[in-house]
Write a protein that holds these residues in place. Structure first.
Motif, mmCIF file in Angstrom:
data_model
loop_
_atom_site.group_PDB
_atom_site.id
_atom_site.type_symbol
_atom_site.label_atom_id
_atom_site.label_comp_id
_atom_site.label_asym_id
_atom_site.label_seq_id
_atom_site.Cartn_x
_atom_site.Cartn_y
_atom_site.Cartn_z
ATOM 1 N N MET A 188 0.852 -1.187 0.000
ATOM 2 C CA MET A 188 0.000 0.000 0.000
ATOM 3 C C MET A 188 0.888 1.236 0.000
ATOM 4 N N THR A 189 0.629 2.155 -0.919
ATOM 5 C CA THR A 189 1.429 3.370 -1.010
ATOM 6 C C THR A 189 0.986 4.396 0.033
ATOM 7 N N LEU A 190 1.818 5.408 0.234
ATOM 8 C CA LEU A 190 1.487 6.464 1.176
ATOM 9 C C LEU A 190 0.228 7.196 0.738
ATOM 10 N N GLU A 191 0.085 7.431 -0.563
ATOM 11 C CA GLU A 191 -1.112 8.125 -1.058
ATOM 12 C C GLU A 191 -2.371 7.314 -0.788
ATOM 13 N N GLU A 192 -2.290 6.008 -0.932
ATOM 14 C CA GLU A 192 -3.441 5.147 -0.642
ATOM 15 C C GLU A 192 -3.784 5.196 0.843
ATOM 16 N N MET A 193 -2.753 5.207 1.690
ATOM 17 C CA MET A 193 -2.994 5.324 3.130
ATOM 18 C C MET A 193 -3.671 6.648 3.461
ATOM 19 N N PHE A 203 3.336 10.494 7.412
ATOM 20 C CA PHE A 203 2.299 11.169 6.638
ATOM 21 C C PHE A 203 2.721 12.561 6.175
ATOM 22 N N SER A 204 3.760 13.119 6.785
ATOM 23 C CA SER A 204 4.291 14.396 6.312
ATOM 24 C C SER A 204 5.301 14.195 5.184
ATOM 25 N N GLY A 205 5.719 12.947 5.000
ATOM 26 C CA GLY A 205 6.698 12.644 3.964
ATOM 27 C C GLY A 205 8.129 12.686 4.450
ATOM 28 N N GLU A 206 8.334 13.022 5.736
ATOM 29 C CA GLU A 206 9.698 13.102 6.263
ATOM 30 C C GLU A 206 10.364 11.726 6.263
ATOM 31 N N THR A 207 9.607 10.690 6.644
ATOM 32 C CA THR A 207 10.092 9.310 6.592
ATOM 33 C C THR A 207 9.597 8.679 5.299
ATOM 34 N N GLU A 208 10.503 8.484 4.346
ATOM 35 C CA GLU A 208 10.107 7.985 3.031
ATOM 36 C C GLU A 208 9.992 6.462 2.998
ATOM 37 N N ARG A 253 9.736 1.244 8.373
ATOM 38 C CA ARG A 253 10.038 -0.163 8.608
ATOM 39 C C ARG A 253 8.909 -1.046 8.092
ATOM 40 N N TYR A 254 9.261 -2.269 7.760
ATOM 41 C CA TYR A 254 8.262 -3.227 7.286
ATOM 42 C C TYR A 254 7.159 -3.421 8.321
ATOM 43 N N ALA A 255 7.536 -3.547 9.596
ATOM 44 C CA ALA A 255 6.541 -3.771 10.648
ATOM 45 C C ALA A 255 5.599 -2.586 10.784
ATOM 46 N N THR A 256 6.116 -1.375 10.560
ATOM 47 C CA THR A 256 5.283 -0.180 10.624
ATOM 48 C C THR A 256 4.240 -0.198 9.506
ATOM 49 N N ARG A 257 4.704 -0.470 8.290
ATOM 50 C CA ARG A 257 3.765 -0.538 7.166
ATOM 51 C C ARG A 257 2.721 -1.632 7.379
ATOM 52 N N ARG A 258 3.174 -2.768 7.896
ATOM 53 C CA ARG A 258 2.253 -3.881 8.115
ATOM 54 C C ARG A 258 1.176 -3.517 9.127
ATOM 55 N N GLU A 260 -1.238 -1.035 7.400
ATOM 56 C CA GLU A 260 -2.051 -1.708 6.383
ATOM 57 C C GLU A 260 -3.112 -2.594 7.019
ATOM 58 N N GLN A 261 -2.745 -3.221 8.140
ATOM 59 C CA GLN A 261 -3.709 -4.080 8.824
ATOM 60 C C GLN A 261 -4.918 -3.275 9.290
ATOM 61 N N VAL A 262 -4.659 -2.092 9.798
ATOM 62 C CA VAL A 262 -5.740 -1.251 10.294
ATOM 63 C C VAL A 262 -6.541 -0.634 9.142
ATOM 64 N N LEU A 263 -5.849 -0.198 8.106
ATOM 65 C CA LEU A 263 -6.515 0.535 7.030
ATOM 66 C C LEU A 263 -7.231 -0.357 6.015
ATOM 67 N N THR A 264 -6.836 -1.614 5.936
ATOM 68 C CA THR A 264 -7.458 -2.493 4.943
ATOM 69 C C THR A 264 -8.563 -3.364 5.518
ATOM 70 N N GLU A 265 -8.523 -3.623 6.829
ATOM 71 C CA GLU A 265 -9.564 -4.449 7.424
ATOM 72 C C GLU A 265 -10.874 -3.677 7.526
ATOM 73 N N LYS A 266 -11.957 -4.402 7.395
ATOM 74 C CA LYS A 266 -13.280 -3.791 7.535
ATOM 75 C C LYS A 266 -13.457 -3.312 8.961
ATOM 76 N N PRO A 267 -13.829 -2.059 9.170
ATOM 77 C CA PRO A 267 -13.984 -1.535 10.532
ATOM 78 C C PRO A 267 -15.074 -2.268 11.305
ATOM 79 N N VAL A 268 -14.829 -2.449 12.586
ATOM 80 C CA VAL A 268 -15.837 -2.988 13.487
ATOM 81 C C VAL A 268 -16.363 -1.816 14.303
ATOM 82 N N TYR A 269 -17.586 -1.404 14.068
ATOM 83 C CA TYR A 269 -18.115 -0.194 14.660
ATOM 84 C C TYR A 269 -18.664 -0.425 16.059
ATOM 85 N N ASP A 270 -18.415 0.521 16.889
ATOM 86 C CA ASP A 270 -18.970 0.534 18.240
ATOM 87 C C ASP A 270 -19.986 1.673 18.279
ATOM 88 N N ILE A 271 -21.264 1.362 18.048
ATOM 89 C CA ILE A 271 -22.280 2.402 17.901
ATOM 90 C C ILE A 271 -22.560 3.118 19.207
#
Length: 270
Positions: free
Chosen positions: A1-6, A35-40, A43-48, A51-62
């Motif tokens: 997932m690219t930064l723009e997609e995030m 997100f400011s672009g300072e860190t281009e 780390r792999y673990a950071t991206r993972r 991506e885990q949070v942004l790609t999974e379907k949200p579980v809403y707490d109404i």
């Protein structure tokens, strides 16, 4: 997932950086730099984790809407650790939870924080790497020279991850998306007061055990280069910083100008 997609998903779902930090476990300061672009290159673990949070379907707490929008999935982020570790018990799981801006090495379950290198250290690193890479390139060599920071999973286990100042890798099958899996052919460390014991003792033993063929230790304070060619013997060779010295890996055809190294140390002492 690219930064723009995030950024797009973050905006569509209305997440603040504080929320994203809470849900992913990634420190807020790290997110701000990403997100400011300072860190281009996070780390792999950071991206993972992101991506885990942004790609999974949200579980809403109404029961707790936030500004008219349902909150994000409530789960432990990829950065969480089950319990505090003792020195000697750390694993790659802990290593990957470190903030991107914090450099460290993991050796036999012990985490070693790495202070920002000095001016002399970085200047020496650049000079040495230029001499090595220029020679290999001029010969159209297959081996790859690299300089820190590059993650090297030396023992192919989950208890050691090092970042040699300079390395040469000839077996390209060891290259992974995140770094190198296995021993390089050549490693060089530039000693500082904070790394002296680690470079001379810990890393020395780890490199020889892992199968590194040649190891150099440049000691600016002592004006000395220590070399090991473990293909022939286990004897340390002490070389004063004068004249030239060749890498055994290249039958000493690759020559390092030690006079230039000595002048640099003299002109810019720590």
């Amino acid at each position: 997932m690219t930064l723009e997609e995030m950024r797009q998903i973050k905006q569509e779902r209305g997440y603040s950086l504080a929320q994203l930090s809470e849900y992913s476990g990634v420190p807020l300061g790290t997110l701000q730099k990403i997100f400011s672009g300072e860190t281009e290159h996070p780390r792999y673990a950071t991206r993972r984790a992101l991506e885990q949070v942004l790609t999974e379907k949200p579980v809403y707490d109404i029961s707790s809407p936030e500004n008219g929008r349902p909150p994000m999935v409530r789960e432990a982020g990829a950065y969480t650790v089950d319990r505090p570790r003792k020195s000697g018990e750390y694993t790659l799981e802990d290593y990957y939870t470190l903030p991107d801006e914090q450099r460290a090495e993991l050796i036999e379950g012990i985490l070693y924080n790495m202070a920002a290198p000095s001016f002399v250290h970085q200047h020496l690193l650049g000079k040495l790497f230029t001499q090595i890479s220029s020679f290999i390139e001029s010969k159209n060599g297959d081996c790859l020279p690299m300089m820190a920071p590059v993650d090297v999973c030396l023992d192919c286990d989950d208890r050691t991850m090092v970042q040699p100042d300079i390395l040469i890798l000839c077996d390209r099958s060891k290259i992974c998306k995140w770094g190198i899996m296995g021993a390089p052919d050549f490693c060089l460390e530039i000693v500082s007061e904070s790394t002296r014991r680690k470079d001379y003792i810990k890393k020395l033993q780890k490199y020889v055990d892992a199968g590194v063929r040649e190891y150099w230790i440049l000691d600016p304070q002592r004006r000395m280069l220590v070399t090991y060619d473990w293909r022939d013997d286990f004897t340390a060779h002490m070389v004063p910083l004068q004249g030239k010295v060749g890498l055994a890996l290249y039958q000493e055809e690759l020559q390092i100008n030690l006079d230039e190294i000595a002048r640099l140390i003299q002109n810019y002492p720590d």
